[in-house]
Design an enzyme around this catalytic site. Structure first.
Site, PDB file in Angstrom:
ATOM      1  N   CYS A 216       0.763  -1.491   0.525  1.00 22.03           N
ATOM      2  CA  CYS A 216      -0.210  -0.445  -0.177  1.00 22.03           C
ATOM      3  C   CYS A 216       1.321   1.110   0.560  1.00 22.03           C
ATOM      4  O   CYS A 216       1.837   1.103  -0.049  1.00 22.03           O
ATOM      5  CB  CYS A 216      -1.017   0.019   0.981  1.00 22.03           C
ATOM      6  SG  CYS A 216      -1.789  -1.948   1.769  1.00 22.03           S
TER       7      CYS A 216
ATOM      8  N   ARG B 296       1.943   1.756  -6.151  1.00 20.90           N
ATOM      9  CA  ARG B 296       2.122   0.624  -4.571  1.00 20.90           C
ATOM     10  C   ARG B 296       0.638  -0.270  -4.357  1.00 20.90           C
ATOM     11  O   ARG B 296       1.085  -1.344  -3.974  1.00 20.90           O
ATOM     12  CB  ARG B 296       2.596   1.531  -3.630  1.00 20.90           C
ATOM     13  CG  ARG B 296       3.611   2.399  -3.984  1.00 20.90           C
ATOM     14  CD  ARG B 296       3.852   3.018  -2.712  1.00 20.90           C
ATOM     15  NE  ARG B 296       4.329   1.725  -1.383  1.00 20.90           N
ATOM     16  CZ  ARG B 296       5.426   0.972  -1.082  1.00 20.90           C
ATOM     17  NH1 ARG B 296       6.397   1.270  -2.359  1.00 20.90           N
ATOM     18  NH2 ARG B 296       5.247   0.224  -0.070  1.00 20.90           N
TER      19      ARG B 296
ATOM     20  N   TRP C  97      -3.648  -1.812  -1.390  1.00 23.22           N
ATOM     21  CA  TRP C  97      -3.593  -3.212  -1.226  1.00 23.22           C
ATOM     22  C   TRP C  97      -4.063  -3.786  -1.325  1.00 23.22           C
ATOM     23  O   TRP C  97      -3.121  -4.879  -0.202  1.00 23.22           O
ATOM     24  CB  TRP C  97      -1.880  -3.357  -2.748  1.00 23.22           C
ATOM     25  CG  TRP C  97      -2.046  -4.683  -3.388  1.00 23.22           C
ATOM     26  CD1 TRP C  97      -0.936  -5.968  -2.723  1.00 23.22           C
ATOM     27  CD2 TRP C  97      -1.915  -5.119  -4.670  1.00 23.22           C
ATOM     28  NE1 TRP C  97      -0.939  -6.701  -2.974  1.00 23.22           N
ATOM     29  CE2 TRP C  97      -1.463  -6.404  -4.561  1.00 23.22           C
ATOM     30  CE3 TRP C  97      -2.555  -4.637  -5.433  1.00 23.22           C
ATOM     31  CZ2 TRP C  97      -1.957  -7.216  -6.121  1.00 23.22           C
ATOM     32  CZ3 TRP C  97      -3.054  -5.406  -6.609  1.00 23.22           C
ATOM     33  CH2 TRP C  97      -2.498  -6.637  -6.634  1.00 23.22           C
TER      34      TRP C  97
ATOM     35  N   ASN D 261       0.023   0.191   5.887  1.00 28.87           N
ATOM     36  CA  ASN D 261       0.979  -0.625   4.893  1.00 28.87           C
ATOM     37  C   ASN D 261       2.390  -1.193   5.725  1.00 28.87           C
ATOM     38  O   ASN D 261       2.916  -1.293   6.469  1.00 28.87           O
ATOM     39  CB  ASN D 261       2.434   0.689   3.817  1.00 28.87           C
ATOM     40  CG  ASN D 261       2.706  -0.272   3.062  1.00 28.87           C
ATOM     41  OD1 ASN D 261       2.197  -1.445   2.815  1.00 28.87           O
ATOM     42  ND2 ASN D 261       4.141  -0.279   2.443  1.00 28.87           N
ATOM     43  N   GLY D 262       1.330  -2.673   5.447  1.00 29.65           N
ATOM     44  CA  GLY D 262       2.176  -3.889   5.780  1.00 29.65           C
ATOM     45  C   GLY D 262       0.922  -5.022   6.036  1.00 29.65           C
ATOM     46  O   GLY D 262       0.037  -4.689   5.786  1.00 29.65           O
TER      47      GLY D 262
ATOM     48  N   GLU E 248      13.262 -12.906 -19.397  1.00 27.68           N
ATOM     49  CA  GLU E 248      12.602 -11.211 -18.782  1.00 27.68           C
ATOM     50  C   GLU E 248      11.553 -11.192 -20.162  1.00 27.68           C
ATOM     51  O   GLU E 248      10.498 -10.192 -19.742  1.00 27.68           O
ATOM     52  CB  GLU E 248      13.484 -10.061 -18.638  1.00 27.68           C
ATOM     53  CG  GLU E 248      13.364  -8.833 -18.218  1.00 27.68           C
ATOM     54  CD  GLU E 248      12.965  -8.675 -17.433  1.00 27.68           C
ATOM     55  OE1 GLU E 248      12.332  -7.785 -17.008  1.00 27.68           O
ATOM     56  OE2 GLU E 248      12.957  -9.603 -16.378  1.00 27.68           O
TER      57      GLU E 248
ATOM     58  N   LYS F  58       8.040 -10.039 -19.333  1.00 22.72           N
ATOM     59  CA  LYS F  58       7.744  -8.013 -20.133  1.00 22.72           C
ATOM     60  C   LYS F  58       6.531  -8.536 -21.308  1.00 22.72           C
ATOM     61  O   LYS F  58       5.526  -6.983 -21.176  1.00 22.72           O
ATOM     62  CB  LYS F  58       9.147  -7.297 -20.749  1.00 22.72           C
ATOM     63  CG  LYS F  58       9.969  -7.248 -19.712  1.00 22.72           C
ATOM     64  CD  LYS F  58       9.470  -5.825 -18.468  1.00 22.72           C
ATOM     65  CE  LYS F  58       9.381  -5.503 -17.617  1.00 22.72           C
ATOM     66  NZ  LYS F  58      10.089  -6.340 -16.486  1.00 22.72           N
TER      67      LYS F  58
ATOM     68  N   GLU G  90       3.047  -9.969 -18.618  1.00 23.11           N
ATOM     69  CA  GLU G  90       2.585  -8.612 -16.980  1.00 23.11           C
ATOM     70  C   GLU G  90       1.919  -7.550 -17.551  1.00 23.11           C
ATOM     71  O   GLU G  90       1.693  -7.282 -16.575  1.00 23.11           O
ATOM     72  CB  GLU G  90       3.977  -8.808 -16.454  1.00 23.11           C
ATOM     73  CG  GLU G  90       5.213  -7.429 -16.777  1.00 23.11           C
ATOM     74  CD  GLU G  90       6.176  -7.109 -15.428  1.00 23.11           C
ATOM     75  OE1 GLU G  90       7.020  -6.734 -15.829  1.00 23.11           O
ATOM     76  OE2 GLU G  90       5.404  -7.041 -14.280  1.00 23.11           O
TER      77      GLU G  90
ATOM     78  N   HIS H 266      11.532 -31.273 -26.236  1.00 24.16           N
ATOM     79  CA  HIS H 266      11.453 -32.450 -25.410  1.00 24.16           C
ATOM     80  C   HIS H 266      10.127 -32.252 -24.532  1.00 24.16           C
ATOM     81  O   HIS H 266       9.748 -32.477 -23.457  1.00 24.16           O
ATOM     82  CB  HIS H 266      11.875 -31.922 -24.126  1.00 24.16           C
ATOM     83  CG  HIS H 266      13.430 -32.269 -24.473  1.00 24.16           C
ATOM     84  ND1 HIS H 266      14.329 -33.866 -24.794  1.00 24.16           N
ATOM     85  CD2 HIS H 266      14.793 -31.470 -24.473  1.00 24.16           C
ATOM     86  CE1 HIS H 266      15.152 -33.346 -25.312  1.00 24.16           C
ATOM     87  NE2 HIS H 266      15.830 -32.389 -25.289  1.00 24.16           N
TER      88      HIS H 266
ATOM     89  N   LYS I 175       3.818  -3.012  -7.616  1.00 18.73           N
ATOM     90  CA  LYS I 175       5.808  -2.394  -7.652  1.00 18.73           C
ATOM     91  C   LYS I 175       6.372  -3.130  -6.716  1.00 18.73           C
ATOM     92  O   LYS I 175       7.560  -3.806  -7.147  1.00 18.73           O
ATOM     93  CB  LYS I 175       6.020  -0.926  -7.261  1.00 18.73           C
ATOM     94  CG  LYS I 175       7.444  -0.317  -8.345  1.00 18.73           C
ATOM     95  CD  LYS I 175       7.178  -0.764 -10.277  1.00 18.73           C
ATOM     96  CE  LYS I 175       9.172  -0.329 -10.097  1.00 18.73           C
ATOM     97  NZ  LYS I 175       9.599  -1.126 -11.526  1.00 18.73           N
TER      98      LYS I 175
HETATM   99  C1  AGP Z   1       8.992  -6.843 -12.887  1.00 19.03           C
HETATM  100  O1  AGP Z   1       8.579  -5.949 -13.715  1.00 19.03           O
HETATM  101  C2  AGP Z   1       8.342  -6.681 -11.486  1.00 19.03           C
HETATM  102  N1  AGP Z   1       7.732  -5.633 -11.229  1.00 19.03           N
HETATM  103  C3  AGP Z   1       8.251  -8.050 -10.501  1.00 19.03           C
HETATM  104  O2  AGP Z   1       8.833  -9.005 -11.421  1.00 19.03           O
HETATM  105  C4  AGP Z   1       9.993  -7.430  -9.605  1.00 19.03           C
HETATM  106  O3  AGP Z   1      11.150  -7.248 -10.835  1.00 19.03           O
HETATM  107  C5  AGP Z   1       9.519  -8.604  -8.556  1.00 19.03           C
HETATM  108  O4  AGP Z   1       8.640  -8.049  -7.952  1.00 19.03           O
HETATM  109  C6  AGP Z   1      10.433  -8.252  -7.776  1.00 19.03           C
HETATM  110  O5  AGP Z   1      11.179  -6.311  -7.532  1.00 19.03           O
HETATM  111  P1  AGP Z   1      12.409  -5.977  -6.803  1.00 19.03           P
HETATM  112  O6  AGP Z   1      13.226  -5.563  -7.510  1.00 19.03           O
HETATM  113  O7  AGP Z   1      11.395  -4.343  -6.621  1.00 19.03           O
HETATM  114  O8  AGP Z   1      12.747  -6.724  -5.179  1.00 19.03           O
END
Ligand code: AGP
Length: 609
Positions: free
Chosen positions: A2, A27, A73, A99-100, A483, A487, A490, A506, A604
């Site tokens: 959050c 967030r 969140w 937040n937490g 990656e 990309k 997501e 396989h 994020k």
């Molecule tokens: C990647 O685009 C995502 N936001 C997610 O996979 C991210 O890399 C992962 O949550 C790790 O976050 P961090 O690098 O802040 O630890």
């Protein structure tokens, strides 16, 4: 997951809170709320995006100059107005945003029940609010005593901002594991989960440690430790400017941050590569320590984990010491057997990812040295690791990481080259040659953005309606295909998988049929023919093959479409191949009309397990 904000000063709090929440919506954005104190504390909450709350407030005359705000969140209790923050204790004595996660909240509900507290929501936060009220009333020792007793009693992670009815001029904050910064400005004091929320007002900030609290008055801030004793904190200056947190004319933060990569990659290279070589002194890592490392473990989540997979190939090939790459959420519960002469590298953009933080603590508990590669200064992982290597990507707002990923790759290269050099695995000439080539990467990324962006935008429109996509490669190309695939999926919600090209036959190749999109990355000379023959295999099953290759590699016979990138050293190709893959993910998502910066179901910074 959050975002919290708070203000106590001379200005109208509601404007500052809403503006701060807007900058923290990455967030979490399933509900939001504010509490403004004028004569009384008034609480306003709304389900859904921040715009719903703004609508609710637009005709309210809120003159109060002290207040707290929250964008949620959901973890405990579904997204709803009742479960939204701020939460208020039974008799309105305590108003709080959090937040937490409070892990032992069930047990605390029993405790509150024994003292006739009634709960109106399903949240752990309302429990926390009433526990503070319980101690406040039981011991009558004021806010700091109530907060400290609560911090001793609850388990979990939290950053809280609290207003007490009987303390009208005070805004109280405290934290454990969840991020928090306190801003100081002419007009008053600010608190927030992250820098973008307050950068518009000040770049002067304090960081408080775990289990510490602070009282924000209009003209001063007082810090306390868990014994209630006052502690001194150093005022730090944030070097980022507000515009960094703004879109600067780009349609989305993601494309803005993709285009920032030449600059931030250069900054990160220059922060370590000096005239006479690499200087890791800022990390605190010594030559003696480096010489001792016999094993490396890289632990991270999501895209940061993918940097780890790339780093494994480069580190092992250059240093000839074994490297294991681990997913943090598995590592922390797998009771890993770690070599005492090992180094555990935690990679994290936010520095707050709960699983990565726990992995760090697991390594420290086993007495193994830890190095954090982190982008957010003062974040929990940065402060708890033995050594920290900061990437200089600046604030990354889009949920899908791009520029932070690219700066983490640079950090991994720098570490690998320096370790190999210190361990005498490479000679001066190779060392200097690698550094010379590394310095060319920012311009090569710029060249890719200049020459390929429009081409990839046009290509992407072909794929707006696809259901599946596959990314394949071998070695470092397989690592970067992981990656590329993330990309795409997501942000576009298209099902996508990355595969070691040699592994397809396989099983998974049975999924390839007419028109199936296969992105083939082929840069590694030693295994080029192998990768190209795997592209022939999928092409012969009807796949639409997009080849991502250096200019000196010709795949025109097997690829329906070729994306050419500049040539470079074999170790550095991930920094170049990832750019067209980021652009593909972005433009395919734009062509599907989706919210690129705030993809559904994602946040994020994942600060809970
Ligand atoms: C990647 O685009 C995502 N936001 C997610 O996979 C991210 O890399 C992962 O949550 C790790 O976050 P961090 O690098 O802040 O630890």
């Amino acid at each position: 997951m959050c975002g919290i904000v708070g203000y106590n000063g001379s200005k109208r709090a509601v404007d500052i809170l809403l503006d701060g929440l807007a900058r923290l919506e990455y967030r979490g954005y399933d509900s939001a709320g504010v509490a403004i104190r004028d004569k009384e504390i008034e609480v306003f909450k709304a389900k859904g995006k921040l715009t719903n709350l703004k609508e609710k407030l637009q005709d309210k005359e809120l003159k109060g100059t002290i207040g707290i705000g929250h964008t949620r969140w959901a973890t405990h209790g579904e997204p709803s107005e009742v479960n939204a923050h701020p939460h208020v204790s039974n008799d309105g004595n305590v108003t709080l945003v959090h937040n937490g996660i409070i892990e032992n909240y069930q047990e605390l509900i029993q405790k509150l029940g024994r003292h006739d507290y009634k709960l109106y929501s399903e949240t752990d936060t309302e429990v926390l609010t009433n526990i503070i009220d319980y101690y406040y009333k039981k011991y009558k020792m004021g806010p700091i005593d109530a907060i400290n007793r609560t911090m001793v009693r609850v388990r979990g992670s939290y950053a809280i901002a609290v207003m007490f009815k009987e303390h009208p001029d005070e805004l109280w904050v405290a934290r454990k594991d969840s991020p928090m910064i306190i801003g100081e400005a002419e007009d008053g004091y600010y608190v927030a989960s992250d820098v973008p929320a307050i950068l518009k007002y000040t770049n002067k900030v304090y960081y408080i440690d775990n289990l510490e609290a602070a009282c924000l008055k209009k003209d001063k801030v007082i810090f306390y430790d868990l014994n209630g004793d006052e502690v001194q904190k150093e005022l730090k200056e944030i070097k980022w400017d507000v515009s960094a947190a703004e879109k600067e004319g780009y349609e989305h933060f993601m494309i803005k941050e993709i285009n920032e990569q030449p600059d931030v990659v250069k900054k990160t290279i220059n922060s370590f590569v000096k005239e006479d070589g690499i200087d890791l002194s800022a990390t605190g890592l010594t030559v003696e320590e480096i010489k001792k490392f016999k094993q490396i473990y890289i632990v991270a989540c999501g895209s940061a984990y993918h940097v780890g997979v790339c780093a494994q190939y480069v580190l092992e090939d250059l240093t000839r010491i074994p490297v294991r790459v681990e997913i943090a959420s598995e590592f922390r519960y797998r009771k890993p057997i770690l070599d005492k002469n090992g180094l555990v590298i935690i990679i994290s953009q936010s520095g707050e990812t709960a699983d990565s933080l726990a992995a760090l603590r697991e390594a420290k508990n086993q007495g193994v040295k830890t190095l954090a590669i982190v982008n957010v200064v003062g974040s929990s992982i940065a402060r708890e690791a033995n050594h920290v290597l900061y990437t200089l990507a600046g604030p990354e707002i889009a949920v899908a990481t791009t520029k932070a990923f690219s700066t983490q790759l640079i950090a991994a290269y720098v570490l690998a080259i320096q370790m190999a050099y210190v361990k005498k695995k490479i000679k001066d000439d190779v060392y200097l040659e690698l550094l010379e080539e590394l310095k060319t990467i920012p311009d090569k990324i710029q060249d890719i953005l200049k020459t390929l962006t429009t081409k990839i935008q046009r290509l992407s429109s072909k794929f707006a309606g696809i259901k599946d996509a596959f990314y394949i490669g071998r070695g470092l190309d397989y690592a970067i295909s992981l990656e590329g695939s993330l990309k795409l999926k997501e942000v576009s919600y298209i099902h996508s998988e990355a595969y070691a090209a040699g592994e397809l036959k396989h099983g998974t190749i049975s999924l390839i049929e007419d028109g199936t999109l296969v992105i083939g990355i082929a840069t590694q000379e030693e295994i080029l023919e192998k990768t190209i023959s795997n592209l022939v295999e999928v092409k012969s099953r009807g796949a639409y093959v997009v080849g991502v290759v250096p200019k000196n590699v010709d795949v025109s016979k097997v690829a329906n479409y070729t994306i050419e990138i500049p040539e470079t050293n074999k170790y550095f190709y991930p920094s170049l191949t990832v750019i067209p893959l980021q652009l593909l993910g972005y433009y395919i998502t734009v062509s599907r009309g989706l919210d690129v910066d705030k993809p559904r179901n994602l946040a994020k910074s994942v600060t809970v397990e």
